[in-house]
Design a protein around this motif. Structure first.
Motif, mmCIF file in Angstrom:
data_model
loop_
_atom_site.group_PDB
_atom_site.id
_atom_site.type_symbol
_atom_site.label_atom_id
_atom_site.label_comp_id
_atom_site.label_asym_id
_atom_site.label_seq_id
_atom_site.Cartn_x
_atom_site.Cartn_y
_atom_site.Cartn_z
ATOM 1 N N SER A 132 0.834 -1.205 0.000
ATOM 2 C CA SER A 132 0.000 0.000 0.000
ATOM 3 C C SER A 132 0.867 1.253 0.000
ATOM 4 N N PHE A 133 2.119 1.125 0.457
ATOM 5 C CA PHE A 133 3.056 2.263 0.441
ATOM 6 C C PHE A 133 3.204 2.814 -0.967
ATOM 7 N N LYS A 134 3.331 1.878 -1.938
ATOM 8 C CA LYS A 134 3.519 2.341 -3.317
ATOM 9 C C LYS A 134 2.243 2.193 -4.126
ATOM 10 N N GLY A 135 1.146 1.920 -3.424
ATOM 11 C CA GLY A 135 -0.113 1.665 -4.113
ATOM 12 C C GLY A 135 -0.659 2.864 -4.875
ATOM 13 N N LEU A 136 -0.242 4.076 -4.449
ATOM 14 C CA LEU A 136 -0.771 5.272 -5.104
ATOM 15 C C LEU A 136 0.034 5.663 -6.326
ATOM 16 N N VAL A 137 1.211 5.037 -6.500
ATOM 17 C CA VAL A 137 2.103 5.492 -7.569
ATOM 18 C C VAL A 137 1.437 5.362 -8.935
ATOM 19 N N LYS A 138 0.808 4.217 -9.160
ATOM 20 C CA LYS A 138 0.172 4.011 -10.474
ATOM 21 C C LYS A 138 -1.035 4.919 -10.626
ATOM 22 N N ARG A 139 -1.616 5.317 -9.490
ATOM 23 C CA ARG A 139 -2.821 6.146 -9.563
ATOM 24 C C ARG A 139 -2.475 7.626 -9.561
ATOM 25 N N ARG A 140 -1.190 7.899 -9.724
ATOM 26 C CA ARG A 140 -0.721 9.282 -9.634
ATOM 27 C C ARG A 140 -1.559 10.213 -10.486
ATOM 28 N N ASN A 141 -1.953 9.757 -11.681
ATOM 29 C CA ASN A 141 -2.690 10.641 -12.568
ATOM 30 C C ASN A 141 -4.064 10.996 -12.034
ATOM 31 N N GLY A 142 -4.510 10.285 -11.014
ATOM 32 C CA GLY A 142 -5.807 10.597 -10.442
ATOM 33 C C GLY A 142 -5.732 11.422 -9.176
ATOM 34 N N LEU A 143 -4.500 11.781 -8.750
ATOM 35 C CA LEU A 143 -4.352 12.518 -7.497
ATOM 36 C C LEU A 143 -4.171 14.004 -7.773
ATOM 37 N N ALA A 144 -4.906 14.791 -6.990
ATOM 38 C CA ALA A 144 -4.806 16.231 -7.174
ATOM 39 C C ALA A 144 -4.650 16.907 -5.836
ATOM 40 N N ALA A 145 -4.063 18.080 -5.827
ATOM 41 C CA ALA A 145 -3.890 18.839 -4.594
ATOM 42 C C ALA A 145 -4.172 20.310 -4.866
ATOM 43 N N MET A 146 -4.560 21.031 -3.810
ATOM 44 C CA MET A 146 -4.798 22.471 -3.936
ATOM 45 C C MET A 146 -3.465 23.190 -3.848
ATOM 46 N N VAL A 147 -3.087 23.900 -4.888
ATOM 47 C CA VAL A 147 -1.863 24.685 -4.900
ATOM 48 C C VAL A 147 -2.236 26.095 -5.307
ATOM 49 N N ASN A 148 -1.987 27.059 -4.412
ATOM 50 C CA ASN A 148 -2.345 28.453 -4.701
ATOM 51 C C ASN A 148 -3.808 28.569 -5.146
ATOM 52 N N ASP A 149 -4.671 27.994 -4.383
ATOM 53 C CA ASP A 149 -6.109 28.120 -4.645
ATOM 54 C C ASP A 149 -6.580 27.432 -5.920
ATOM 55 N N THR A 150 -5.735 26.594 -6.494
ATOM 56 C CA THR A 150 -6.100 25.904 -7.734
ATOM 57 C C THR A 150 -5.887 24.408 -7.557
ATOM 58 N N LEU A 151 -6.810 23.642 -8.057
ATOM 59 C CA LEU A 151 -6.654 22.187 -7.964
ATOM 60 C C LEU A 151 -5.772 21.734 -9.119
ATOM 61 N N ARG A 152 -4.662 21.027 -8.773
ATOM 62 C CA ARG A 152 -3.728 20.581 -9.812
ATOM 63 C C ARG A 152 -3.438 19.105 -9.658
ATOM 64 N N LEU A 153 -3.185 18.455 -10.787
ATOM 65 C CA LEU A 153 -2.779 17.050 -10.738
ATOM 66 C C LEU A 153 -1.355 16.969 -10.193
ATOM 67 N N LEU A 154 -1.125 15.961 -9.349
ATOM 68 C CA LEU A 154 0.221 15.784 -8.798
ATOM 69 C C LEU A 154 1.113 15.126 -9.837
#
Lengths: 306, 183
Positions: A132-154
């Protein structure tokens, strides 16, 4: 456990990953971490300790090689046990090379290690499989974060720390929360298989009315049988088994026995049954009318004498 | 000793040449206008040291540290003397009068920076010495077994006069091979 490490005074926290190279050789690398990761790892450690803790006055249950366990248990095994050489070697490692670059190839990471030092310079390792530690790596394209008030893909690889470790290693013991992780990382199956053949023959010193040499080939190829041999070897009380009682119990629990050159051997197909019987896993009950019924217990626990 | 933080190591090498740029700045050269020359020397003094300080502060504040188990340690302070006499002084002494002299010295300078960077000699820094740090190389065994022969070498900057008898230290990471002991 608390006598082996001071969980209240952790002075340094390090993080290693175990990486498998194309030749299947595993190597540990130190990954630099900051305060937030150190805090998270300490929380993982304390979370693990809390789950392992037993009520006052109760000792942890000893890990048995022949037992089938649930997904989560609270078990302890001595680090000095022969079958735990992989974990012993792991715990003896130190001064790893720093190589943050290995995190760029997360598919090669098999498990991770939290290394904790207390004020007395004692160490405890917390180890967890990296699924599960690396379980998100393949899903990277589905992860987003708020950066400067904007939602961006990681863009970067994202790793997820678990909430606790599979098992902990101190200088004396291994404390097991998740037996599957412990057995996979400790290569228990391989260690048990390697030692099974020579150990089963040694049983003849304790039980001279059974020909164990006939079992040697069998246990070398059958992991379940090898685990029962490891469990019997750890018990060390086979000398108390009597021939008459064994023969009677074998008859009641459908374990076929034959006599060859004055010694008992298991009938073809009863090799595992004999080992189960010796390890108290075959039994009968007679609490109801009618014929007695025989059972096999993949998991059993001794009831303490009143 | 291969290591990460490649840019940090390069900056540390440039920082270790601070005395050279100070001396060159004072000395000047006919080949380049004084204002430009002073600005270049000032930049080579200020920028690497500022960035080194930033790296040090980041490592401290984020607790980027590790515990190193020590088998043997050696005070490498004499390396600083070797560095001074073998590298710094000849470079300072080199003729900077003409443009071609400047180019030749510049080429020698780039070569020395590369060698120091490649050989992980970025800890040869008089600034650390001025701050009271001694330079130690420590041999760290790869396992806890007393008969273990394999070791890894780290450079540890410490204010202690000696690391003899010290079994382990916790130190902040300046680079993958250079650590600064806390306290």
């Amino acid at each position: 456990m608390k006598g082996e490490f001071n969980f209240d005074r952790i002075v340094s926290t390090e993080f290693c990953v175990s990486v498998k190279d194309p030749a299947d050789v595993e190597t540990r690398f130190l990954i630099p971490i900051d305060k937030s990761m150190q805090k998270a790892l300490r929380q993982m450690l304390l979370g693990t300790v809390l789950q392992l803790e037993q009520p006052e006055g109760q000792a942890l249950v000893g890990y048995e090689f022949g037992e089938k366990y649930a997904a989560k248990e609270s078990l302890v095994a001595p680090l000095g046990a022969d079958e735990l050489s992989v974990l012993r070697d792991l715990y003896q490692e130190q001064n790893w090379v720093t190589r943050a670059a290995v995190m760029q190839e997360p598919q090669r990471i098999t498990f991770y290690v939290g290394v904790f030092h207390d004020a007395a310079r004692r160490r405890v390792f917390g180890i967890r499989r990296a699924q599960s530690f690396k379980g998100l790596v393949k899903r990277r394209n589905g992860l987003a974060a708020m950066v400067n008030d904007t939602l961006r893909l990681l863009e970067d690889n994202v790793f997820k720390l678990d909430e606790d470790f599979d098992f902990l290693i101190t200088s004396a013991n291994v404390y097991v929360l998740r037996p599957v992780g412990f057995e996979l990382i400790g290569e228990i199956k391989e260690a048990v298989l390697t030692k099974a053949k020579e150990r089963v023959v040694e049983f003849a010193d304790s039980i001279d009315f059974i020909n164990f040499e006939s079992l040697a080939e069998y246990v070398g190829k059958h992991p379940r049988a090898a685990r029962l041999v490891a469990a019997l070897y750890a018990r060390g009380d086979l000398a108390h088994v009597t021939k008459a009682r064994l023969v009677k119990a074998a008859s009641q629990t459908h374990v076929g026995l034959e006599k060859v050159k004055g010694k008992l051997v298991p009938a073809r197909g009863s090799e595992l049954g004999l080992l189960e019987l010796l390890d108290h896993r075959r039994y009968i009950t007679s609490i109801k009318r009618g014929p007695t019924e025989a059972f096999i217990a993949a998991s059993r626990a001794r009831i303490p004498n009143a | 000793m291969t290591g990460g933080l490649k840019i940090a190591r390069l900056l540390m090498v440039l920082s270790s040449l601070t005395p050279l740029f100070i001396l060159w700045g004072i000395r000047g050269t006919k080949a380049v206008d004084d204002t430009i020359w002073l600005a270049i020397c000032a930049a080579f003094v200020a920028i690497p040291n500022l960035l080194l300080l930033v790296r040090w502060r980041i490592a401290h504040s984020s607790n980027d540290e590790r515990t190193i188990s020590i088998r043997t340690s050696k005070d490498q302070s004499e390396h600083l003397l070797v560095y001074l006499f073998a590298m710094l002084i000849p470079l300072y002494d080199a003729n900077l009068g003409e443009k071609r002299d400047l180019l030749a010295v510049g080429a020698a300078f780039v070569l020395i920076v590369f060698l120091f960077w490649h050989m992980n000699l970025h800890y040869m820094n008089l600034i650390f010495a001025f701050l009271g740090f001694h330079v130690f190389t420590v041999e760290a065994p790869l396992t806890t077994q007393p008969q273990e022969d394999r070791t890894r070498t780290f450079v540890v900057l410490s204010k202690r006069g000696s690391l003899a008898g010290v079994k382990s230290i916790t130190a902040v990471r300046l680079s993958d091979t250079v650590y600064v002991e806390r306290g």
